[in-house]
Each structure stands twice: as C-alpha cells, then as structure tokens.
Design a protein around this motif. Structure first.
Motif, PDB file in Angstrom:
ATOM      1  N   SER A  50      45.432  32.694  39.455  1.00 52.91           N
ATOM      2  CA  SER A  50      45.748  33.549  38.281  1.00 52.91           C
ATOM      3  C   SER A  50      44.707  33.058  36.954  1.00 52.91           C
ATOM      4  O   SER A  50      44.728  33.841  36.051  1.00 52.91           O
ATOM      5  CB  SER A  50      47.242  33.085  37.709  1.00 52.91           C
ATOM      6  OG  SER A  50      47.975  33.904  38.589  1.00 52.91           O
ATOM      7  N   ALA A  51      43.985  31.870  37.118  1.00 57.50           N
ATOM      8  CA  ALA A  51      43.210  31.457  36.031  1.00 57.50           C
ATOM      9  C   ALA A  51      41.641  31.887  36.219  1.00 57.50           C
ATOM     10  O   ALA A  51      40.808  31.767  35.377  1.00 57.50           O
ATOM     11  CB  ALA A  51      43.117  29.971  35.946  1.00 57.50           C
ATOM     12  N   GLY A  52      41.679  33.162  37.085  1.00 61.93           N
ATOM     13  CA  GLY A  52      40.251  33.602  37.322  1.00 61.93           C
ATOM     14  C   GLY A  52      39.009  32.558  37.755  1.00 61.93           C
ATOM     15  O   GLY A  52      39.389  31.601  38.195  1.00 61.93           O
ATOM     16  N   ALA A  53      38.007  33.223  37.268  1.00 65.40           N
ATOM     17  CA  ALA A  53      36.740  32.301  37.406  1.00 65.40           C
ATOM     18  C   ALA A  53      36.786  30.997  36.886  1.00 65.40           C
ATOM     19  O   ALA A  53      36.472  29.873  37.770  1.00 65.40           O
ATOM     20  CB  ALA A  53      35.552  33.061  36.759  1.00 65.40           C
ATOM     21  N   ARG A  54      37.466  30.633  35.869  1.00 66.90           N
ATOM     22  CA  ARG A  54      37.470  29.210  35.169  1.00 66.90           C
ATOM     23  C   ARG A  54      38.310  28.360  36.223  1.00 66.90           C
ATOM     24  O   ARG A  54      37.892  27.293  36.598  1.00 66.90           O
ATOM     25  CB  ARG A  54      38.392  29.457  33.789  1.00 66.90           C
ATOM     26  CG  ARG A  54      38.760  28.192  33.301  1.00 66.90           C
ATOM     27  CD  ARG A  54      39.367  28.314  31.714  1.00 66.90           C
ATOM     28  NE  ARG A  54      40.370  29.148  31.910  1.00 66.90           N
ATOM     29  CZ  ARG A  54      41.584  28.673  32.494  1.00 66.90           C
ATOM     30  NH1 ARG A  54      41.886  27.427  32.801  1.00 66.90           N
ATOM     31  NH2 ARG A  54      42.597  29.567  32.429  1.00 66.90           N
ATOM     32  N   THR A 113      47.012  42.041  31.910  1.00 69.91           N
ATOM     33  CA  THR A 113      45.996  41.085  32.578  1.00 69.91           C
ATOM     34  C   THR A 113      45.020  40.481  31.873  1.00 69.91           C
ATOM     35  O   THR A 113      44.319  41.399  30.964  1.00 69.91           O
ATOM     36  CB  THR A 113      45.535  41.604  33.996  1.00 69.91           C
ATOM     37  OG1 THR A 113      44.918  40.710  34.652  1.00 69.91           O
ATOM     38  CG2 THR A 113      44.662  42.878  33.810  1.00 69.91           C
ATOM     39  N   ASN A 114      44.589  39.290  32.158  1.00 70.42           N
ATOM     40  CA  ASN A 114      43.216  38.921  31.611  1.00 70.42           C
ATOM     41  C   ASN A 114      42.159  39.204  32.520  1.00 70.42           C
ATOM     42  O   ASN A 114      41.041  38.810  32.204  1.00 70.42           O
ATOM     43  CB  ASN A 114      43.291  37.296  31.653  1.00 70.42           C
ATOM     44  CG  ASN A 114      44.087  36.750  30.194  1.00 70.42           C
ATOM     45  OD1 ASN A 114      44.437  37.600  29.537  1.00 70.42           O
ATOM     46  ND2 ASN A 114      44.098  35.472  30.078  1.00 70.42           N
ATOM     47  N   LYS A 115      42.448  39.788  33.347  1.00 69.94           N
ATOM     48  CA  LYS A 115      41.104  40.262  34.484  1.00 69.94           C
ATOM     49  C   LYS A 115      40.293  41.443  33.560  1.00 69.94           C
ATOM     50  O   LYS A 115      40.942  42.121  33.038  1.00 69.94           O
ATOM     51  CB  LYS A 115      41.506  40.776  35.609  1.00 69.94           C
ATOM     52  CG  LYS A 115      40.716  41.402  36.884  1.00 69.94           C
ATOM     53  CD  LYS A 115      41.190  42.021  37.958  1.00 69.94           C
ATOM     54  CE  LYS A 115      42.077  41.219  38.687  1.00 69.94           C
ATOM     55  NZ  LYS A 115      41.214  40.250  39.561  1.00 69.94           N
ATOM     56  N   ALA A 116      39.082  41.295  33.818  1.00 66.66           N
ATOM     57  CA  ALA A 116      38.363  42.316  32.920  1.00 66.66           C
ATOM     58  C   ALA A 116      38.361  43.639  33.378  1.00 66.66           C
ATOM     59  O   ALA A 116      38.636  43.916  34.704  1.00 66.66           O
ATOM     60  CB  ALA A 116      36.703  41.974  33.104  1.00 66.66           C
ATOM     61  N   ALA A 117      38.233  44.798  32.609  1.00 66.68           N
ATOM     62  CA  ALA A 117      38.649  46.092  32.892  1.00 66.68           C
ATOM     63  C   ALA A 117      37.536  46.483  34.238  1.00 66.68           C
ATOM     64  O   ALA A 117      37.969  47.393  34.829  1.00 66.68           O
ATOM     65  CB  ALA A 117      38.184  46.930  31.670  1.00 66.68           C
ATOM     66  N   ARG A 118      36.317  45.928  34.129  1.00 63.67           N
ATOM     67  CA  ARG A 118      35.388  46.265  35.378  1.00 63.67           C
ATOM     68  C   ARG A 118      36.193  46.106  36.585  1.00 63.67           C
ATOM     69  O   ARG A 118      35.738  46.813  37.548  1.00 63.67           O
ATOM     70  CB  ARG A 118      33.949  45.883  35.162  1.00 63.67           C
ATOM     71  CG  ARG A 118      34.010  44.405  35.449  1.00 63.67           C
ATOM     72  CD  ARG A 118      32.355  44.139  35.531  1.00 63.67           C
ATOM     73  NE  ARG A 118      32.154  42.784  35.689  1.00 63.67           N
ATOM     74  CZ  ARG A 118      31.359  42.280  36.653  1.00 63.67           C
ATOM     75  NH1 ARG A 118      30.507  42.716  37.283  1.00 63.67           N
ATOM     76  NH2 ARG A 118      31.202  40.757  36.522  1.00 63.67           N
TER      77      ARG A 118
END
Length: 223
Positions: A50-54, A113-118
C-alpha cells in the motif's frame, strides 16, 4: 466520528479493493534479479504494497526517499510495474458482492488512491472496477493522502458533501486523510496494513472482511 448514514463509499485501491501485491512485488524482485541479488521474499514485501515505491524499496533495499540510489530504484521499479501491472492482481474475495450491495442500496462508490494515474487508468478496467463513480489518483490533486484534497475532490465529483461519504482503507494514511476531510472512516483489516495494527489508527470502525463492511453499511442505513 459516528458512522452516519452514507450516500457514498470511497475506497482506497491497493490492499482495499484489489490485491495488487503480487505484481508490485514482482516489479521489485525483477530489479534484484537483474542486479544479481537474492530476491526479497514475497511475505516481506506484501505488507508494504500500500506504500508503493517508497514502501517496497525500503523493504527490499533499506533505502529511503532522498538517500543515494533511491531515485534510480524508483524509476526502475515503476517502469517494471507499468509493463506488467495486472498479471496476478485481482479483487479481494467479497468485493464484487460488496459493490453490488452498494448499488442495491442506492449508494455511489468511488476510488481514491495514491497510485499515479498512469497506472490507475490502466489497471482499473483490467480488474473490473471501471464502473466506479469517480477515480482519484495520487496525482489528480496537488497533494496525495494523507492530505484530504483527494477526498474532497472525490466528494465534489459525486456532488456530495464530504461528511456524506465514508472512506475505507488499509493504511494509516487513509484514516488520517479521511479524518482530515471530515469523513467517517473504516479500517480495512483484510488489507496489507503495514506492520501497524489497524485498531491503533483510531478509525471510526474496523472491518475484517468486505462482508463485515457490508454489514456495517446495512446497519447504518437501518438506523
């Protein structure tokens, strides 16, 4: 804040609606394989999805944003993920039934979501969430969660006041964002949740499954 009668339910994406950890972990493991490193076990990466790349870079390499090597890893990870973001990702058990429940009760639903739109724009139709009433990505507004701006934008697009929406998420930032926006919040304990116990987040309610969330919604409507 009490769980008032909702007119819409807003959801986080990764770890709440969809189990995307397998594809996120593979994007990270690919970097390790290409560098001749031992792959990080899936069980060690999943809680940070859930914290993505970081979160995933921290779990796999022990590197934080701003430290040497972080940005190069971030670019590689995101490029890998873009190439295969729906190979093994799927909705959590019970989510399709939950969404049907919402529709039967006349409730709107959306994704924040914090996921980028792309990535969001590619993933959502591939996992069956294209009927969402709104989709707010991490770069839709000037600030991602835990800032309330994305939730305010979701409510605006649904023509609702923020306090008419519940926000459901599996990360502390989701609950912080929901509180800041004045929305009742529900911690999705079926999700990734990092290493923190959701009960400590001070959400307005906790649901251990989508079915429990459906029960909370039905109970609130019946009051």
């Amino acid at each position: 804040m009490p769980l008032t009668i909702p007119r819409a339910i807003l959801f986080d994406l990764d770890g709440t609606l969809a189990d995307t950890a397998p594809d996120l972990a593979e994007a990270m493991n690919r970097i390790q394989r290409e560098r001749g490193l031992v792959e990080t076990a899936y069980e060690g990466l999943r809680p940070f999805a859930s914290a993505g790349a970081r979160g995933l870079i921290g779990a796999a390499f022990g590197i934080k944003p701003g430290e040497d090597g972080y940005e190069a890893l971030r670019v590689m990870f995101l490029d890998n993920y873009a190439e295969a973001l729906a190979e093994k990702s799927s909705l959590f058990d019970g989510i399709p039934t939950l969404i049907q429940d919402l529709l039967q009760h006349g409730l709107a639903w959306g994704i924040v979501t914090n996921k980028a739109a792309r990535f969001t724009d590619l993933l959502i139709p591939q996992i069956g969430l294209q009927e969402a009433g709104c989709v707010i990505s991490g770069d839709t507004t000037a600030h991602p969660k835990p800032h309330p701006a994305p939730l305010f934008e979701a409510a605006r697009r649904l023509n609702l006041q923020p306090n008419e929406c519940w926000y459901v998420g599996d990360d502390l930032r989701d609950i912080q964002a929901g509180r800041a926006a004045g929305m009742p919040t529900v911690a999705a304990a079926w999700g990734y949740c990092g290493h923190a116990a959701p009960i400590s987040w001070e959400a307005d309610a906790l649901a251990n499954s989508p079915a429990e969330l459906a029960d909370l919604i039905r109970h609130s409507i019946a009051q």
